[in-house]
Design a protein around this motif. Sequence first.
Motif, mmCIF file in Angstrom:
data_model
loop_
_atom_site.group_PDB
_atom_site.id
_atom_site.type_symbol
_atom_site.label_atom_id
_atom_site.label_comp_id
_atom_site.label_asym_id
_atom_site.label_seq_id
_atom_site.Cartn_x
_atom_site.Cartn_y
_atom_site.Cartn_z
ATOM 1 N N GLY A 138 75.960 -34.746 68.744
ATOM 2 C CA GLY A 138 76.054 -36.192 68.559
ATOM 3 C C GLY A 138 75.611 -36.603 67.169
ATOM 4 O O GLY A 138 76.240 -37.448 66.519
ATOM 5 N N SER A 139 74.527 -35.995 66.685
ATOM 6 C CA SER A 139 74.041 -36.300 65.340
ATOM 7 C C SER A 139 75.034 -35.844 64.278
ATOM 8 O O SER A 139 75.205 -36.516 63.254
ATOM 9 N N VAL A 140 75.672 -34.698 64.505
ATOM 10 C CA VAL A 140 76.666 -34.195 63.553
ATOM 11 C C VAL A 140 77.844 -35.164 63.465
ATOM 12 O O VAL A 140 78.342 -35.456 62.365
ATOM 13 N N VAL A 141 78.291 -35.670 64.600
ATOM 14 C CA VAL A 141 79.394 -36.635 64.609
ATOM 15 C C VAL A 141 79.030 -37.864 63.776
ATOM 16 O O VAL A 141 79.818 -38.332 62.944
ATOM 17 N N GLY A 142 77.818 -38.403 63.979
ATOM 18 C CA GLY A 142 77.387 -39.578 63.232
ATOM 19 C C GLY A 142 77.292 -39.311 61.741
ATOM 20 O O GLY A 142 77.737 -40.124 60.917
ATOM 21 N N LEU A 143 76.713 -38.162 61.375
ATOM 22 C CA LEU A 143 76.565 -37.824 59.964
ATOM 23 C C LEU A 143 77.929 -37.667 59.292
ATOM 24 O O LEU A 143 78.169 -38.206 58.202
ATOM 25 N N VAL A 144 78.832 -36.920 59.941
ATOM 26 C CA VAL A 144 80.155 -36.688 59.369
ATOM 27 C C VAL A 144 80.942 -37.992 59.258
ATOM 28 O O VAL A 144 81.607 -38.249 58.247
ATOM 29 N N ALA A 145 80.871 -38.821 60.293
ATOM 30 C CA ALA A 145 81.595 -40.095 60.266
ATOM 31 C C ALA A 145 81.135 -40.947 59.088
ATOM 32 O O ALA A 145 81.959 -41.558 58.391
ATOM 33 N N PHE A 146 79.824 -40.965 58.834
ATOM 34 C CA PHE A 146 79.317 -41.804 57.742
ATOM 35 C C PHE A 146 79.653 -41.190 56.382
ATOM 36 O O PHE A 146 80.059 -41.911 55.451
ATOM 37 N N ILE A 147 79.487 -39.867 56.240
ATOM 38 C CA ILE A 147 79.771 -39.218 54.949
ATOM 39 C C ILE A 147 81.249 -39.367 54.581
ATOM 40 O O ILE A 147 81.587 -39.719 53.445
ATOM 41 N N THR A 148 82.129 -39.104 55.542
ATOM 42 C CA THR A 148 83.566 -39.232 55.250
ATOM 43 C C THR A 148 83.936 -40.690 55.009
ATOM 44 O O THR A 148 84.805 -40.993 54.189
ATOM 45 N N GLY A 149 83.253 -41.610 55.707
ATOM 46 C CA GLY A 149 83.489 -43.032 55.476
ATOM 47 C C GLY A 149 83.093 -43.438 54.070
ATOM 48 O O GLY A 149 83.808 -44.205 53.402
ATOM 49 N N LYS A 150 81.946 -42.923 53.601
ATOM 50 C CA LYS A 150 81.510 -43.187 52.232
ATOM 51 C C LYS A 150 82.520 -42.638 51.225
ATOM 52 O O LYS A 150 82.826 -43.272 50.203
ATOM 53 N N TYR A 151 83.032 -41.443 51.531
ATOM 54 C CA TYR A 151 83.968 -40.794 50.602
ATOM 55 C C TYR A 151 85.273 -41.589 50.478
ATOM 56 O O TYR A 151 85.733 -41.871 49.374
ATOM 57 N N VAL A 152 85.860 -41.954 51.607
ATOM 58 C CA VAL A 152 87.163 -42.625 51.563
ATOM 59 C C VAL A 152 87.048 -44.080 51.113
ATOM 60 O O VAL A 152 88.062 -44.717 50.838
ATOM 61 N N SER A 153 85.820 -44.614 51.049
ATOM 62 C CA SER A 153 85.656 -46.003 50.606
ATOM 63 C C SER A 153 85.906 -46.166 49.111
ATOM 64 O O SER A 153 86.078 -47.274 48.625
ATOM 65 N N GLY A 154 85.920 -45.034 48.375
ATOM 66 C CA GLY A 154 86.191 -45.103 46.950
ATOM 67 C C GLY A 154 87.675 -45.291 46.675
ATOM 68 O O GLY A 154 88.506 -45.367 47.587
ATOM 69 N N ASP A 155 88.020 -45.376 45.406
ATOM 70 C CA ASP A 155 89.412 -45.583 45.006
ATOM 71 C C ASP A 155 90.195 -44.276 45.052
ATOM 72 O O ASP A 155 89.724 -43.235 44.580
#
Length: 346
Positions: free
Chosen positions: A87-104
Amino acid sequence: MTTLMSAPPAQKAPKAEGGLLDLVLRARELSILGALVVLVAVTAIVNPRFLYAQGVEDIFLNASILVLLAVGQTLVVITRNIDLSVGSVVGLVAFITGKYVSGDDRSVVMAILIGLAVGALCGLVNGLLVSFCGVPALVVTLGTLYVIQGIGYYIAQGDQINAADVPQSLLDLGSGGVLGLPYLPLIAVLVMAAVGYYLRAYPSGREFYAIGSSPEAARLAGVPIRRRVLTAYVVSGLLAGLAGVLWLARFGTVVADAAGGWELKVVSAVVVGGVAIVGGVGTVYGAALGALLLTTIGSVLVVLKVNSFWQDALTGLLLLLAISVDRLLALRMDRVLRKRSAHHVS
């Protein structure tokens, strides 16, 4: 003449024992499927809108992420271990990938690869500590659960990922489909089928069951126990990473503790699906059915306007019932096999 006539039964004994085990597993899976059908039918009678196309699609979409996690957890539990960090891995990955794709101009493919890499790394750490350092799996994964959560909170710094910042191509992965079939259930089914086929058809896949059935016997037979346990954890982490990316695609808005508490849902789905918590028995198909059953129960309670507390209560009840049934079946099979062995010896 007597020797020739008595030889065939002795040769068929292992097959009979394997057939008995397969029969028990099929019975467990069919009973879950039957419970699922009855649950859906009764709910549809009470509220016919439950079976509307959108409602059914939502159930499969919501179950897909849990199915992926259950498939990875099955590999771990079969080897007599457990992974509480998913569960923690899912949350961490979701946030990290979200941060990544938020860029241009960020690549969605690269975001998926990053998610898989982070998940695999978490699984690798768990696997090394359990298989090569000999630390109990419960202690290791409970510790990494909190460590990964802490890393997620540190990276988030109280922020959240908003759907408006996520590329539409990634959001389409969570809500779109092909030929009328949503992507998420298709991905879950493909992963489940691939892992299920590997466990059943390949000798290395059967070794996972051998480790869970008897680690000492597996060691004497030359099974690379440490390597297989490490592989189970890496695959579990890899699928948790994939689930994290799909979580972002499905919901769009993500906070640091996304999927918090899901580790217990995953373990419950696996055990309810017929995977013995003591290892050596179960299939990914049963675990997937368990995940679908738990997800359907949640949807049914919402449709019937029942307090969400009862979902946790029913999940706990099903977990206790599944463990009790596993124990009774194990005792029953042990008695049957002993009788057969005594019969062949006589």
